[in-house]
Design an enzyme around this catalytic site. Structure first.
Site, PDB file in Angstrom:
ATOM      1  N   ASP A  66       0.823  -1.213   0.000  1.00 22.79           N
ATOM      2  CA  ASP A  66       0.000   0.000   0.000  1.00 22.79           C
ATOM      3  C   ASP A  66       0.854   1.259   0.000  1.00 22.79           C
ATOM      4  OD1 ASP A  66      -1.884  -2.049   0.559  1.00 22.79           O
ATOM      5  OD2 ASP A  66      -1.587  -1.725   2.703  1.00 22.79           O
ATOM      6  N   GLU A 242     -11.491  -0.740  -3.236  1.00 20.89           N
ATOM      7  CA  GLU A 242     -10.745  -0.113  -2.135  1.00 20.89           C
ATOM      8  C   GLU A 242      -9.546   0.640  -2.693  1.00 20.89           C
ATOM      9  OE1 GLU A 242      -9.532  -3.410   0.322  1.00 20.89           O
ATOM     10  OE2 GLU A 242      -7.811  -3.891  -0.933  1.00 20.89           O
TER      11      GLU A 242
END
Length: 499
Positions: A66, A242
């Site tokens: 991420d 997401e």
């Protein structure tokens, strides 16, 4: 516990992280002096040699999922991301992107020993807003590590690596449900907050929502749902949208996001809105019909996603930041496989003004695109049957990407290797250049070997001379790549390429 909560936990063991960048990310129309003060600098469309300014280190940073690399702030890049232990938030800084690979890393916040936020810590995002630093992150609790909610840290320090962070609490939304992957951006004088959440009554694990921000700590108004995972590529393993991230360019607002489970099914999608539209109106957003980046077997890059963007040190070259594994097979829960590594590569743009993420590229020599001087908006690309054409690339940007590698027979020669077909090279067959798979033979070595010369034209660039015929060069002729003996000035322009 209700069954839907159990399903959500199962989802999270296969997904859950965020993408991020800096406070606002318009990549056009920002002055160079402004870029040194605040994030948001970028530019650089067109056939320049700028791809060479990027590091070829791959991965850039191991075991950091991420990933977010900020736009340069006062001469420094800052990076954060999820750590495999899911127990802390880290920040590192360096004056170059490559420098982030071996600089010190500071732990700026660690989860408490028990209670609220003592579970999984996921997907921190670092943003510079109104002269302060903010980190948006998701956290579970000690008695339920998957009771994920969104929180925010604030720092008044000039350097986000300093021990000056204060927890400012939870960012609350309309529902007390699983929520994560917050990002924020400013557009047309309004700051927005985008996140992923499970909405009661919808049979998905997470959808994407947007709201206006009342302050860096709080949203105002009701959440607006702008994306629900419905397509096959969004529902593999789990129904997930997401990890959103926003970039403004060419009169549009582009929002990348990640979908499906976090194994090899993970991929990147794209939402697009007109920059003049009401971003709080779901009808303003259009979803790409297919992923804009996904697993690439040939390059051994699996589950690319959770991306952010930054700009290279030249201030012009747009950079894609993302994570991916280098193998498909995972033993046990993908969430606990630590090897989602941070990777970077050049972000290209298609002629219609949309972002061309391409494929996740493997390690190796710098990636180049060959643009002939006589057609500066066109690029060499391979097509059906190995044919090489010269045209404006409207899709599949990876087919116009090559690496200049050492030749097979003579170290003084070079070969042109395809990025998307790494076992294929440009070779001359029956007098015509084509793309062909590698063969362990002297004939293949001779046919795929070229002398790299300074451009034949007087405007720079490079030219590629045949090994077997020192008077013949690769050249552009009427939309095709051919072999010619340049005689005129126009011929020399056709045989000279910008990288």
């Amino acid at each position: 516990m209700p069954q839907n909560n159990l399903n959500r936990r199962s989802l999270l063991r296969g997904g859950g992280a965020a993408a991020a960048g800096a406070a606002a990310v318009p990549l056009l129309g920002t002055s160079a002096s402004a870029s040194a003060q605040e994030p948001g600098r970028g530019a650089g469309q067109g056939p320049t040699g700028a791809s060479n300014v990027l590091t070829t280190r791959d991965p850039l940073i191991e075991q950091r999922a991420d990933p977010l690399i900020t736009y340069p702030h006062r001469g420094m890049y800052y990076m954060t991301g999820s750590v495999p232990e899911y127990d802390r938030i880290v920040v590192r800084g360096a004056p170059t992107i490559d420098g982030l690979a071996h600089t010190r890393e500071s732990t700026v916040w660690r989860r408490p020993e028990s209670g609220r936020m003592a579970g999984h810590i996921w997907a921190p995002e670092l943003h510079r807003i109104d002269g302060r630093w903010y980190i948006y992150f998701a956290a579970g609790d000690s008695d339920d590590v998957f009771r994920i909610r969104m929180y925010v840290l604030e720092s008044r320090a000039a350097d986000p690596r300093e021990d000056a962070w204060q927890l400012r609490g939870q960012v609350e939304t309309a529902w007390d449900t699983f929520a994560l992957d917050a990002t924020t951006f400013e557009h047309a004088g309004t700051r927005y907050y985008v996140w992923a959440q499970e909405e009661p009554g919808i049979d998905t694990s997470s959808n994407l929502y947007i709201a206006e921000m009342d302050s860096p700590l709080k949203i105002k108004g009701d959440p607006v749902r702008i994306a629900v995972p419905t397509e096959d590529w969004e529902t593999r393993g789990f129904k997930v949208n997401e990890g959103a991230y926003v970039v403004v360019r060419n009169g549009r607002v582009f929002m990348t996001f990640s979908a499906s489970a976090t194994d090899a099914n993970y991929c990147v999608g794209l939402l697009t809105a007109d920059a003049r539209s009401d971003l709080l109106d779901p009808a303003s957003w259009t979803k790409s019909p297919r992923p804009v980046m996904e697993t690439d077997e040939a390059n051994s890059r699996f589950g690319p996603g959770h991306n952010s963007f930054t700009v290279a040190e030249d201030g012009e070259t747009d950079v894609l930041v993302y994570h991916a594994r280098s193998y498909r097979g995972i033993e046990g829960d993908p969430l606990y496989d630590p090897n989602r590594h941070t990777r970077v590569q050049k972000l290209n743009w298609y002629p219609d003004g949309t972002p061309a993420l391409g494929i996740p590229i493997a390690e190796g020599e710098p990636v180049v695109r060959l643009s002939p001087l006589d057609s500066p908006d066109s690029f060499v690309r391979h097509g059906e049957g190995g044919r090489l054409v010269v045209e404006r690339v409207g899709d599949r940007v990876e087919r116009s990407q090559f690496r200049i590698v050492p030749g097979f027979l003579d170290p003084g020669r070079v070969a042109l290797r395809c990025v998307d077909l790494p076992e294929h090279h440009v070779r001359v067959s029956d007098g015509s250049p084509v793309v062909a798979p590698y063969a362990d033979s002297d004939e293949y070595g001779r046919a795929s070997g070229f002398l790299r010369d300074e451009g034949l034209a007087d405007r720079g660039g490079v030219s590629f001379r045949l090994s077997e015929d020192p008077h013949s060069y690769l050249a552009h002729r009427e939309g095709r790549l051919v072999v010619e003996r340049p005689r005129s000035r126009a011929d020399r322009e056709r045989a000279t390429f910008r990288l």
